[in-house]
Design an enzyme around this catalytic site. Sequence first.
Site, short mmCIF file in Angstrom:
data_model
loop_
_atom_site.label_atom_id
_atom_site.label_comp_id
_atom_site.label_asym_id
_atom_site.label_seq_id
_atom_site.Cartn_x
_atom_site.Cartn_y
_atom_site.Cartn_z
N ASN B 119 15.56 25.55 -5.39
CA ASN B 119 16.26 25.09 -4.18
C ASN B 119 16.40 23.57 -4.12
O ASN B 119 17.32 23.06 -3.49
CB ASN B 119 15.51 25.58 -2.93
CG ASN B 119 15.76 27.05 -2.66
OD1 ASN B 119 16.79 27.60 -3.06
ND2 ASN B 119 14.82 27.71 -2.00
N ARG B 360 9.79 34.48 -4.25
CA ARG B 360 11.05 34.21 -4.94
C ARG B 360 11.04 32.84 -5.60
O ARG B 360 12.07 32.38 -6.08
CB ARG B 360 12.20 34.32 -3.94
CG ARG B 360 12.36 35.73 -3.42
CD ARG B 360 13.47 35.82 -2.42
NE ARG B 360 13.73 37.20 -2.09
CZ ARG B 360 14.87 37.63 -1.60
NH1 ARG B 360 15.85 36.80 -1.37
NH2 ARG B 360 15.04 38.90 -1.32
N HIS B 361 9.91 32.20 -5.58
CA HIS B 361 9.66 30.98 -6.34
C HIS B 361 10.71 29.90 -6.10
O HIS B 361 11.08 29.16 -7.03
CB HIS B 361 9.52 31.32 -7.83
CG HIS B 361 8.66 32.53 -8.04
ND1 HIS B 361 7.29 32.50 -7.87
CD2 HIS B 361 8.97 33.82 -8.34
CE1 HIS B 361 6.80 33.71 -8.08
NE2 HIS B 361 7.80 34.53 -8.34
N CYS B 362 11.21 29.85 -4.88
CA CYS B 362 12.22 28.84 -4.48
C CYS B 362 13.52 28.96 -5.29
O CYS B 362 14.27 27.99 -5.42
CB CYS B 362 11.67 27.41 -4.58
SG CYS B 362 10.38 27.10 -3.40
N VAL B 363 13.73 30.14 -5.87
CA VAL B 363 15.01 30.38 -6.56
C VAL B 363 15.63 31.61 -5.87
O VAL B 363 16.08 32.55 -6.53
CB VAL B 363 14.82 30.63 -8.08
CG1 VAL B 363 16.14 30.41 -8.83
CG2 VAL B 363 13.76 29.72 -8.65
#
Lengths: 131, 403
Positions: B119, B360-363
């Site tokens: 992100n 979601r691991h910032c993705v």
Amino acid sequence: MICLAAFIVFAILGIFSATHRRLAKQAFWCVLRRVTFKPCQASIGEILKGKIVGWLLRRKSRWAGWVHRYFEVFSWIFVIITLVSTFYTVKGAYFYIRYGTCNPEHPEQCLISTQAALEKGVINPYYCNDK
Amino acid sequence: MVENSWKSQFPFLMQKKNGQPLIYFDNACMTPCPIPVLEAMEKYNKEFFSCGGRSNTHFGRDVDDKVEETRELVAKFIGAGASQEIIFTKNATEGINLVARGLNLHAGERVLVSDREHNSNLIVWQVLQKERGIELMILPSKSDETFDLAGLEAELQKGIKLVSVVYSSNLDGYTLPVEEIVKLARKYDAFVMLDGAQAVPHHAVNVKKLGVDFLAFSGHKMTAPSGIGVLYGRLAHLENLSSLLCGGHSVKDSRYNGFELEDIPARFEAGLQNYGGIIGLGEAIKFIKQVGFDFIAKQEFELNYFITRELKQIGGINFVGVDDPKSRGGIVNFYHEKMDSNQLTIFLDESANILTRSGRHCVHSWYNSRGVKDSIRISSYFYNTIDEAEKLISALKKILGLV
């Protein structure tokens, strides 16, 4: 459903402690998502389940599988027990404020009855004295 | 498998819970600090704590010396031409934002990103799309989840102002073919910015050889403390870049009707800096150099290969991203068909004291586009051992046996 029980318990504890207030807030959001049929994210429910099942995995792994599978059922039982005990606690508190004992019919059975209530003897809170 | 004793250098990793040693597999998020880093920061706070850049005391000069020493260390570490090309930031996100906002892109100018951006290298462009009317191109990966160079060239032919891509992905550890990307971008006169947060801590990076225009990375993924990051920018580009923040230390002089900007890099470092963090970053670089990238790569590959092989034997597991462990650095990202990833992470923590990362691991964009809810990411670093990986697999098997 454990989040509902957690909300009740933490909301009461939250009156006295800021840490529990934060947990109560998390539990509240989880309850809100559940009642609107949305899944809880990494919520207080998952954390509590993780703590319980994780503890069992370390000690009694056979039970862990069982608790994991029926966690929702246990949660419901816990919620009912919490609601019932909360009802009786509130009722007892009301009677204590009103009559000086949490059990007006048998004040001697209530550990926190006032001396006046004990001397007055049996009180029927449902008896109407109006004439 | 080469065993190592680096773990003992990290007090955080030596903790126990319920008699179980801590096993830390969330290194793609952040890494703990080793003793030399902790001691250097403690020394600053105890012995020469002072305002840098403005204090005419011997303590102030000590701080300035240390900051400039670290700047030079960073420059050499990433192969920059001059130490002025190193700007200290809060983290990689701030570095990317500085470039995105400082380039003064106009309406209609096109920025290209990959489809696996964190992100930090996506949202700012979406904001600029709304604010300034820039055009954002998302380049899809090929069917095997690798970078599509032909697709990039096709987009470059249409006119791209800036290619801003992740160097190594935090999603699956995949390292993009950045040399080819830079060559292509040069051919079509486009700038290139790399999000190096997952690359700089894991393999040697040389910005000069690469010919990249900007590179941003964070300290907290390379054994430095959180709150310190770096933006590298070519000197010629930095001259034309606007600052993200203005204020103290960023100007030589100010009047009621104007100001005179400081030289580079001071003009980009407004306000008091995170001196303890900068000093910690310097020590972290020395520490990583001591460990060596050859050892880091070898250790990460062997762990990744072992974990991948063992996970493939457990039913119901789906891997996220590229398939080959050789292409995935220290990251193994997967989800189980029957067990929720968040729940799995909590179980690993509570039952075996193993720390991993779920979500979601910032993705988020990648997960939404593929219809994947979330996943669990295991990310190793040089202090992880095969013994820890075995414990992880054993704990996973036990937990997944519940479903």
